[in-house]
Scaffold this active site. Structure first.
Site, mmCIF file in Angstrom:
data_model
loop_
_atom_site.group_PDB
_atom_site.id
_atom_site.type_symbol
_atom_site.label_atom_id
_atom_site.label_comp_id
_atom_site.label_asym_id
_atom_site.label_seq_id
_atom_site.Cartn_x
_atom_site.Cartn_y
_atom_site.Cartn_z
ATOM 1 N N GLU A 1 77.896 23.464 47.322
ATOM 2 C CA GLU A 1 77.288 23.507 45.996
ATOM 3 C C GLU A 1 77.467 22.240 45.182
ATOM 4 O O GLU A 1 78.164 22.204 44.165
ATOM 5 C CB GLU A 1 77.832 24.695 45.177
ATOM 6 C CG GLU A 1 77.413 26.031 45.727
ATOM 7 C CD GLU A 1 77.631 27.172 44.738
ATOM 8 O OE1 GLU A 1 78.162 26.924 43.642
ATOM 9 O OE2 GLU A 1 77.254 28.295 45.063
ATOM 10 N N GLU B 1 76.883 32.227 50.891
ATOM 11 C CA GLU B 1 77.543 33.082 49.896
ATOM 12 C C GLU B 1 76.512 33.996 49.267
ATOM 13 O O GLU B 1 75.396 33.569 48.953
ATOM 14 C CB GLU B 1 78.157 32.270 48.741
ATOM 15 C CG GLU B 1 79.336 31.427 49.107
ATOM 16 C CD GLU B 1 79.889 30.639 47.914
ATOM 17 O OE1 GLU B 1 79.629 31.009 46.756
ATOM 18 O OE2 GLU B 1 80.571 29.639 48.175
HETATM 19 C C1 PNW Z 1 79.946 29.787 43.670
HETATM 20 N N1 PNW Z 1 76.134 29.537 38.441
HETATM 21 O O1 PNW Z 1 79.963 29.219 42.405
HETATM 22 C C2 PNW Z 1 81.080 29.111 44.404
HETATM 23 O O2 PNW Z 1 80.701 28.475 45.594
HETATM 24 C C3 PNW Z 1 82.285 29.965 44.601
HETATM 25 O O3 PNW Z 1 83.415 29.169 44.772
HETATM 26 C C4 PNW Z 1 82.410 30.904 43.417
HETATM 27 O O4 PNW Z 1 83.620 31.612 43.409
HETATM 28 C C5 PNW Z 1 81.232 31.856 43.488
HETATM 29 O O5 PNW Z 1 79.999 31.161 43.536
HETATM 30 C C6 PNW Z 1 81.172 32.849 42.336
HETATM 31 O O6 PNW Z 1 81.047 32.178 41.114
HETATM 32 C C7 PNW Z 1 78.968 29.380 41.453
HETATM 33 O O7 PNW Z 1 76.471 29.400 37.242
HETATM 34 C C8 PNW Z 1 79.331 29.125 40.130
HETATM 35 O O8 PNW Z 1 74.918 29.725 38.740
HETATM 36 C C9 PNW Z 1 78.391 29.172 39.142
HETATM 37 C C10 PNW Z 1 77.086 29.484 39.457
HETATM 38 C C11 PNW Z 1 76.716 29.751 40.764
HETATM 39 C C12 PNW Z 1 77.668 29.692 41.757
#
Ligand code: PNW
Length: 451
Positions: free
Chosen positions: A170, A358
Site C-alpha cells: 500500500e 487484504e
Molecule cells: C490497510 N484507508 O491499511 C493496511 O495494509 C493494514 O496494515 C491495516 O491494518 C488494514 O488495512 C486495516 O486498516 C489501510 O483509509 C489503511 O482507505 C487505511 C485505508 C485503507 C487501508
C-alpha cells in the site's frame, strides 16, 4: 427458490488459494530483541498524541515469541497460505550495511514452521516499518536504493523456500497518510511537489526492489506488490458509468498502481499536477514498470463514481458520513468494490494473476462468556466474497484471497482500539480466541464455498 439456496452456487475453483494476512509491526512486538533497529513507527508511536491511548507496537501480539501458536491458529483454520511481512529494521538495523543474522533467523523459523504445517508463505518486504536511520524517510531517494538492497538480500535468503514475494504494501497509504494527511508515521503534511516526489520514491522502491529480488531469487520465484487500489465503483451498472469509473480508476491511481503497471506517469496525471509533478531520473520509469508475475489488491471501502461531461468524463460521488461503515469511520460498506477492483485491474492492465492481499473489517467485538459473536464481520466478509466470486465466475484471473487479519493487532494510529481479527486477542494476557468469523472462515475454506 429451494435450488437457489443451495450453497453450491457459491463454490470457488478447486485451486483457489485461501489465506490470512498480517504485518510485522502490527503483530511481532519484541522491538528490542536480537539487534532489531528502530523504525519510524517506533518513533511515531512513542511520540505523545500520535496514536490512540498512547499505544505502541512494543509488545503487540508478541508474535516474535508466539509464532508457533499463530501457525497453529492458521493450521486450525485450514488455510493454504499466509501473508506476513519482514521487518526491514530486523535485517538491517540501520537500513543498510551488515545484515543481522538473528533477524534473518526469525523469518527462517517462521517460514520453516509454516511449511511444516503445509502452509505456503507469501512474504511482503515492506509494510511501513521504515528504518528510522534513513534520514528524511521516503523524501530521500536513497530510501528506494536501500530498499532494493535489503529486498534483494532477503529474496536471496528466503527464496529456496518462499516462492511468492510482494515488494511493498500500500504505497497509497504509507505515503498519502504519512506524508500528506500526517496521520501515520512520520506525520508530515507535505506540499504537493514534495508529496509527489515522495510518491515517486515509493514506486521507485517497488521497481528497483522487484529487479533486485528477481536477480537474487531462485528460478520460479514470483514477484508482485500489494496496493490498495482506489477503486472507483460505477454508481449504476450502465455502459456509460462503467466506462467512466474505469477511466477514473486509472487516473485516480496514476501516481501508484497505474505507474507500476504502465511504466509511466500518464498524461492526465502530468497535466493535473503540472509543475508539481514528480521528477524521475533517467531509467526510473523502466524500473518502475518492471513486469510482475502477479498483482495483489487490498480491498476495503468503495469510492462511487459517475459519468459526467467534465474534462476527464467522471465525477466522484462522496460518501454520506452517516452511511453504513464498520468500526473504522473510513470503512464504508460497499461489497461491489470487490468485483470492480478485480475487473478494472484486469481490464486496464491484463495482469497474469490477481490476488486479494487484504480484505477485512473492524468491529467492536464484545466478549460474551469468553466468546465473540462478530456477526457483522461475517456479514461483511460474506458479501465481499460473493463479489469476488462474481469476478472469478466472469473469468477474471483472481487466484487467491487473504483475509485481514488472522488476529486483532496494532491498528496503526488507532492503536488497539480497532479490531480486525478473526481471532480475538486479549492484549493483557495475549490469549488468542477464535471469533465466530474464524468458525465461519474455516467452513468456507473446508467447503470451498461461501456459507
Ligand atoms: C490497510 N484507508 O491499511 C493496511 O495494509 C493494514 O496494515 C491495516 O491494518 C488494514 O488495512 C486495516 O486498516 C489501510 O483509509 C489503511 O482507505 C487505511 C485505508 C485503507 C487501508
Amino acid at each position: 427458490p429451494a435450488a437457489l439456496a443451495k450453497p453450491q452456487r457459491f463454490r470457488f475453483p478447486k485451486d483457489f488459494r485461501w489465506g490470512c494476512a498480517t504485518a510485522a509491526y502490527q503483530i511481532e512486538g519484541g522491538v528490542n530483541e536480537d539487534g532489531r533497529g528502530k523504525s519510524i513507527w517506533d518513533v511515531f508511536s512513542h511520540t505523545p498524541g500520535k496514536v490512540a491511548n498512547g499505544d505502541t507496537g512494543d509488545v503487540a501480539c508478541d508474535s516474535y515469541h508466539r509464532y508457533e501458536e499463530d501457525i497453529a491458529l492458521l493450521k486450525n483454520l485450514g488455510v493454504s497460505c499466509y501473508r506476513f511481512s519482514v521487518a526491514w529494521p530486523r535485517i538491517f538495523p540501520d537500513g543498510k550495511g551488515k545484515p543481522n543474522q538473528k533477524g534473518v533467523d526469525y523469518y527462517n523459523r517462521l517460514v520453516d514452521g509454516l511449511l511444516a504445517a503445509g502452509i505456503e508463505p507469501y512474504a511482503t518486504m515492506f509494510h511501513w516499518d521504515l528504518p528510522a536511520a534513513i534520514k528524511g524517510g521516503w523524501q530521500n531517494r536513497d530510501a528506494a536504493l536501500q530498499f532494493a538492497d535489503y529486498a534483494g538480500y532477503m529474496a536471496g535468503q528466503l527464496s529456496d523456500r518462499v516462492k511468492k514475494f510482494m515488494t511493498v504494501n500500500e504505497m497509497r497509504t504509507f505515503i498519502d497518510v504519512g506524508y500528506r494527511a500526517g496521520v501515520h508515521a512520520p506525520g508530515l503534511k507535505l506540499p504537493p511537489d514534495q508529496l509527489n516526489q515522495a510518491r515517486h520514491h515509493a514506486v521507485l522502491a517497488h521497481g528497483l526492489g522487484a529487479q533486485a529480488m528477481r536477480a537474487a531469487a531462485r528460478k520460479g520465484t514470483q514477484i508482485g506488490l500489494a496496493e490498495n487500489l482506489d477503486t472507483q465503483v460505477p454508481v449504476i451498472e450502465t455502459a456509460e458509468h462503467i466506462e467512466a469509473a474505469r477511466r477514473a480508476t486509472r487516473i485516480e491511481n496514476a501516481m501508484y498502481l497505474t505507474a507500476v503497471m504502465e511504466g509511466k506517469y500518464i498524461d492526465e496525471y502530468l497535466e493535473i499536477e503540472g509543475a508539481n509533478a514528480p521528477k524521475p531520473q533517467a531509467g526510473d520509469m523502466e524500473a518502475i514498470g518492471t513486469p510482475l508475475d502477479f498483482v495483489a489488491i487490498n480491498v476495503y471501502q468503495p469510492q462511487w463514481a459517475r459519468a459526467d461531461d467534465s474534462k476527464y468524463g467522471y465525477a466522484k460521488v462522496p460518501h454520506n458520513p452517516n452511511a453504513p461503515h464498520m468500526a473504522s469511520p473510513w470503512l464504508y460498506v460497499g461489497p461491489e468494490v470487490a468485483y470492480w477492483a478485480v475487473r478494472y485491474a484486469s481490464e486496464l492492465w491484463k495482469p497474469k494473476k490477481i490476488y486479494i492481499a487484504e480484505n477485512g473489517a473492524s468491529a467492536d467485538d464484545p466478549v460474551t462468556d469468553g466468546k465473540v459473536y462478530d456477526a457483522e464481520r461475517v456479514m461483511f466478509l460474506r458479501n465481499y466474497l460473493k463479489n469476488f466470486q462474481r469476478a472469478v465466475n466472469e473469468g477474471y484471473p483472481l487466484k487467491g484471497y487473504f483475509l485481514w487479519s488472522l488476529m486483532d493487532n496494532f491498528e496503526w494510529a488507532d492503536g488497539y482500539t480497532k479490531r480486525f481479527g478473526v481471532h480475538h486477542v486479549d492484549f493483557e494476557t495475549l490469549k488468542r480466541t477464535p471469533k465466530l468469523s474464524a468458525v465461519w472462515y474455516k467452513e468456507v475454506i473446508r467447503r470451498n464455498t461461501i456459507v
